[in-house]
Scaffold this motif. Structure first.
Motif, PDB file in Angstrom:
ATOM      1  N   MET A   1       0.825  -1.194   0.000  1.00  0.00           N
ATOM      2  CA  MET A   1       0.000   0.000   0.000  1.00  0.00           C
ATOM      3  C   MET A   1       0.870   1.258   0.000  1.00  0.00           C
ATOM      4  O   MET A   1       0.602   2.198  -0.728  1.00  0.00           O
ATOM      5  CB  MET A   1      -0.940  -0.058   1.218  1.00  0.00           C
ATOM      6  CG  MET A   1      -1.782   1.160   1.388  1.00  0.00           C
ATOM      7  SD  MET A   1      -3.146   1.123   0.234  1.00  0.00           S
ATOM      8  CE  MET A   1      -4.174   2.355   0.906  1.00  0.00           C
ATOM      9  N   PHE A   2       1.903   1.247   0.857  1.00  0.00           N
ATOM     10  CA  PHE A   2       2.798   2.406   0.944  1.00  0.00           C
ATOM     11  C   PHE A   2       3.487   2.653  -0.394  1.00  0.00           C
ATOM     12  O   PHE A   2       3.669   3.800  -0.800  1.00  0.00           O
ATOM     13  CB  PHE A   2       3.834   2.175   2.054  1.00  0.00           C
ATOM     14  CG  PHE A   2       4.718   3.357   2.290  1.00  0.00           C
ATOM     15  CD1 PHE A   2       4.219   4.514   2.879  1.00  0.00           C
ATOM     16  CD2 PHE A   2       6.046   3.332   1.896  1.00  0.00           C
ATOM     17  CE1 PHE A   2       5.033   5.618   3.084  1.00  0.00           C
ATOM     18  CE2 PHE A   2       6.871   4.428   2.094  1.00  0.00           C
ATOM     19  CZ  PHE A   2       6.363   5.577   2.696  1.00  0.00           C
ATOM     20  N   ASP A   3       3.854   1.566  -1.084  1.00  0.00           N
ATOM     21  CA  ASP A   3       4.477   1.707  -2.402  1.00  0.00           C
ATOM     22  C   ASP A   3       3.548   2.404  -3.383  1.00  0.00           C
ATOM     23  O   ASP A   3       3.998   3.215  -4.200  1.00  0.00           O
ATOM     24  CB  ASP A   3       4.874   0.336  -2.963  1.00  0.00           C
ATOM     25  CG  ASP A   3       6.029  -0.298  -2.198  1.00  0.00           C
ATOM     26  OD1 ASP A   3       6.750   0.440  -1.503  1.00  0.00           O
ATOM     27  OD2 ASP A   3       6.185  -1.530  -2.303  1.00  0.00           O
ATOM     28  N   LYS A   4       2.278   2.090  -3.307  1.00  0.00           N
ATOM     29  CA  LYS A   4       1.290   2.713  -4.203  1.00  0.00           C
ATOM     30  C   LYS A   4       1.180   4.216  -3.919  1.00  0.00           C
ATOM     31  O   LYS A   4       1.075   5.020  -4.835  1.00  0.00           O
ATOM     32  CB  LYS A   4      -0.085   2.060  -4.044  1.00  0.00           C
ATOM     33  CG  LYS A   4      -0.117   0.599  -4.381  1.00  0.00           C
ATOM     34  CD  LYS A   4      -0.397   0.392  -5.826  1.00  0.00           C
ATOM     35  CE  LYS A   4      -0.564  -1.106  -6.060  1.00  0.00           C
ATOM     36  NZ  LYS A   4      -0.468  -1.439  -7.447  1.00  0.00           N
ATOM     37  N   ILE A   5       1.222   4.580  -2.641  1.00  0.00           N
ATOM     38  CA  ILE A   5       1.143   5.999  -2.274  1.00  0.00           C
ATOM     39  C   ILE A   5       2.381   6.734  -2.768  1.00  0.00           C
ATOM     40  O   ILE A   5       2.286   7.832  -3.322  1.00  0.00           O
ATOM     41  CB  ILE A   5       0.969   6.159  -0.747  1.00  0.00           C
ATOM     42  CG1 ILE A   5      -0.399   5.618  -0.337  1.00  0.00           C
ATOM     43  CG2 ILE A   5       1.131   7.623  -0.324  1.00  0.00           C
ATOM     44  CD1 ILE A   5      -0.613   5.507   1.157  1.00  0.00           C
ATOM     45  N   MET A   6       3.540   6.145  -2.599  1.00  0.00           N
ATOM     46  CA  MET A   6       4.780   6.759  -3.068  1.00  0.00           C
ATOM     47  C   MET A   6       4.767   6.899  -4.587  1.00  0.00           C
ATOM     48  O   MET A   6       5.199   7.916  -5.129  1.00  0.00           O
ATOM     49  CB  MET A   6       5.996   5.941  -2.615  1.00  0.00           C
ATOM     50  CG  MET A   6       6.230   5.967  -1.114  1.00  0.00           C
ATOM     51  SD  MET A   6       6.505   7.626  -0.463  1.00  0.00           S
ATOM     52  CE  MET A   6       8.067   7.992  -1.191  1.00  0.00           C
ATOM     53  N   ALA A   7       4.259   5.894  -5.267  1.00  0.00           N
ATOM     54  CA  ALA A   7       4.173   5.953  -6.731  1.00  0.00           C
ATOM     55  C   ALA A   7       3.220   7.070  -7.162  1.00  0.00           C
ATOM     56  O   ALA A   7       3.494   7.778  -8.132  1.00  0.00           O
ATOM     57  CB  ALA A   7       3.708   4.607  -7.287  1.00  0.00           C
ATOM     58  N   ALA A   8       2.131   7.245  -6.434  1.00  0.00           N
ATOM     59  CA  ALA A   8       1.176   8.307  -6.753  1.00  0.00           C
ATOM     60  C   ALA A   8       1.809   9.677  -6.558  1.00  0.00           C
ATOM     61  O   ALA A   8       1.625  10.581  -7.385  1.00  0.00           O
ATOM     62  CB  ALA A   8      -0.080   8.172  -5.889  1.00  0.00           C
ATOM     63  N   GLN A   9       2.583   9.843  -5.488  1.00  0.00           N
ATOM     64  CA  GLN A   9       3.266  11.114  -5.252  1.00  0.00           C
ATOM     65  C   GLN A   9       4.292  11.394  -6.339  1.00  0.00           C
ATOM     66  O   GLN A   9       4.414  12.522  -6.817  1.00  0.00           O
ATOM     67  CB  GLN A   9       3.950  11.124  -3.880  1.00  0.00           C
ATOM     68  CG  GLN A   9       2.979  11.242  -2.732  1.00  0.00           C
ATOM     69  CD  GLN A   9       3.670  11.179  -1.387  1.00  0.00           C
ATOM     70  OE1 GLN A   9       4.690  10.524  -1.216  1.00  0.00           O
ATOM     71  NE2 GLN A   9       3.086  11.867  -0.414  1.00  0.00           N
ATOM     72  N   GLN A  10       5.008  10.368  -6.739  1.00  0.00           N
ATOM     73  CA  GLN A  10       6.003  10.528  -7.802  1.00  0.00           C
ATOM     74  C   GLN A  10       5.311  10.896  -9.114  1.00  0.00           C
ATOM     75  O   GLN A  10       5.779  11.773  -9.848  1.00  0.00           O
ATOM     76  CB  GLN A  10       6.814   9.249  -7.971  1.00  0.00           C
ATOM     77  CG  GLN A  10       7.905   9.369  -9.009  1.00  0.00           C
ATOM     78  CD  GLN A  10       8.741   8.109  -9.111  1.00  0.00           C
ATOM     79  OE1 GLN A  10       8.520   7.122  -8.418  1.00  0.00           O
ATOM     80  NE2 GLN A  10       9.725   8.141  -9.983  1.00  0.00           N
ATOM     81  N   LYS A  11       4.200  10.266  -9.393  1.00  0.00           N
ATOM     82  CA  LYS A  11       3.445  10.562 -10.613  1.00  0.00           C
ATOM     83  C   LYS A  11       2.966  12.011 -10.602  1.00  0.00           C
ATOM     84  O   LYS A  11       3.034  12.706 -11.613  1.00  0.00           O
ATOM     85  CB  LYS A  11       2.256   9.590 -10.731  1.00  0.00           C
ATOM     86  CG  LYS A  11       1.455   9.747 -11.977  1.00  0.00           C
ATOM     87  CD  LYS A  11       2.167   9.178 -13.164  1.00  0.00           C
ATOM     88  CE  LYS A  11       1.235   9.119 -14.352  1.00  0.00           C
ATOM     89  NZ  LYS A  11       1.911   8.684 -15.546  1.00  0.00           N
ATOM     90  N   ALA A  12       2.500  12.486  -9.452  1.00  0.00           N
ATOM     91  CA  ALA A  12       2.036  13.872  -9.340  1.00  0.00           C
ATOM     92  C   ALA A  12       3.181  14.845  -9.610  1.00  0.00           C
ATOM     93  O   ALA A  12       2.999  15.857 -10.290  1.00  0.00           O
ATOM     94  CB  ALA A  12       1.430  14.122  -7.960  1.00  0.00           C
ATOM     95  N   GLU A  13       4.357  14.550  -9.116  1.00  0.00           N
ATOM     96  CA  GLU A  13       5.525  15.404  -9.372  1.00  0.00           C
ATOM     97  C   GLU A  13       5.895  15.401 -10.852  1.00  0.00           C
ATOM     98  O   GLU A  13       6.251  16.439 -11.406  1.00  0.00           O
ATOM     99  CB  GLU A  13       6.726  14.947  -8.529  1.00  0.00           C
ATOM    100  CG  GLU A  13       6.638  15.378  -7.087  1.00  0.00           C
ATOM    101  CD  GLU A  13       6.606  16.896  -6.932  1.00  0.00           C
ATOM    102  OE1 GLU A  13       7.417  17.604  -7.565  1.00  0.00           O
ATOM    103  OE2 GLU A  13       5.748  17.378  -6.171  1.00  0.00           O
ATOM    104  N   GLU A  14       5.808  14.239 -11.483  1.00  0.00           N
ATOM    105  CA  GLU A  14       6.093  14.147 -12.917  1.00  0.00           C
ATOM    106  C   GLU A  14       5.098  14.986 -13.717  1.00  0.00           C
ATOM    107  O   GLU A  14       5.484  15.676 -14.669  1.00  0.00           O
ATOM    108  CB  GLU A  14       6.032  12.694 -13.374  1.00  0.00           C
ATOM    109  CG  GLU A  14       7.175  11.839 -12.870  1.00  0.00           C
ATOM    110  CD  GLU A  14       6.977  10.358 -13.162  1.00  0.00           C
ATOM    111  OE1 GLU A  14       6.027   9.993 -13.895  1.00  0.00           O
ATOM    112  OE2 GLU A  14       7.774   9.556 -12.642  1.00  0.00           O
ATOM    113  N   ILE A  15       3.843  14.942 -13.329  1.00  0.00           N
ATOM    114  CA  ILE A  15       2.813  15.724 -14.023  1.00  0.00           C
ATOM    115  C   ILE A  15       3.107  17.208 -13.863  1.00  0.00           C
ATOM    116  O   ILE A  15       3.043  17.968 -14.832  1.00  0.00           O
ATOM    117  CB  ILE A  15       1.408  15.381 -13.502  1.00  0.00           C
ATOM    118  CG1 ILE A  15       1.034  13.967 -13.927  1.00  0.00           C
ATOM    119  CG2 ILE A  15       0.371  16.384 -13.993  1.00  0.00           C
ATOM    120  CD1 ILE A  15      -0.215  13.435 -13.271  1.00  0.00           C
ATOM    121  N   LYS A  16       3.448  17.634 -12.649  1.00  0.00           N
ATOM    122  CA  LYS A  16       3.753  19.045 -12.407  1.00  0.00           C
ATOM    123  C   LYS A  16       4.922  19.508 -13.273  1.00  0.00           C
ATOM    124  O   LYS A  16       4.870  20.573 -13.887  1.00  0.00           O
ATOM    125  CB  LYS A  16       4.063  19.285 -10.933  1.00  0.00           C
ATOM    126  CG  LYS A  16       4.269  20.743 -10.595  1.00  0.00           C
ATOM    127  CD  LYS A  16       4.509  20.933  -9.115  1.00  0.00           C
ATOM    128  CE  LYS A  16       4.682  22.350  -8.685  1.00  0.00           C
ATOM    129  NZ  LYS A  16       5.324  23.254  -9.554  1.00  0.00           N
TER     130      LYS A  16
END
Length: 101
Positions: A1-16
């Protein structure tokens, strides 16, 4: 679950970061005033056609600048929303496995 949250945060940074490279525009009076911004809503340029500027009064110029800026920011909102919607769809698709779907 934590990996999924970290991946989501990384994806958000990539989008920004990607949105910083996307230019949007707002124009009025057939391009007499053109405002350029990033999809992250940072104004990067304002162009005024010389022939228009020579004949415009201050009040008209101010009103048209506001309109052009707002059009550019509306486009930025649309691009950003589309990017976030696509990313959310991707992330939710990946989360489906966590819930047995």
């Amino acid at each position: 679950m934590f990996d999924k949250i970290m991946a989501a945060q990384q994806k958000a940074e990539e989008i920004k970061k990607r949105l910083d490279t996307v230019s949007v525009f707002g124009e009025v009076e057939g391009g007499a005033i053109r405002v350029t911004a990033t999809a992250n809503k940072a104004i990067t340029a304002i162009e005024l056609r010389e022939d228009f500027l020579a004949g415009a009064d201050r009040e008209e110029l101010e009103e048209l600048l506001v309109t052009a800026v707002n059009r550019a920011l509306q486009q930025a909102d649309q691009v950003s929303a589309n990017e976030m919607q696509a990313a959310t769809k991707d992330m939710l698709g990946g989360l489906g496995g966590m819930f047995g779907q």
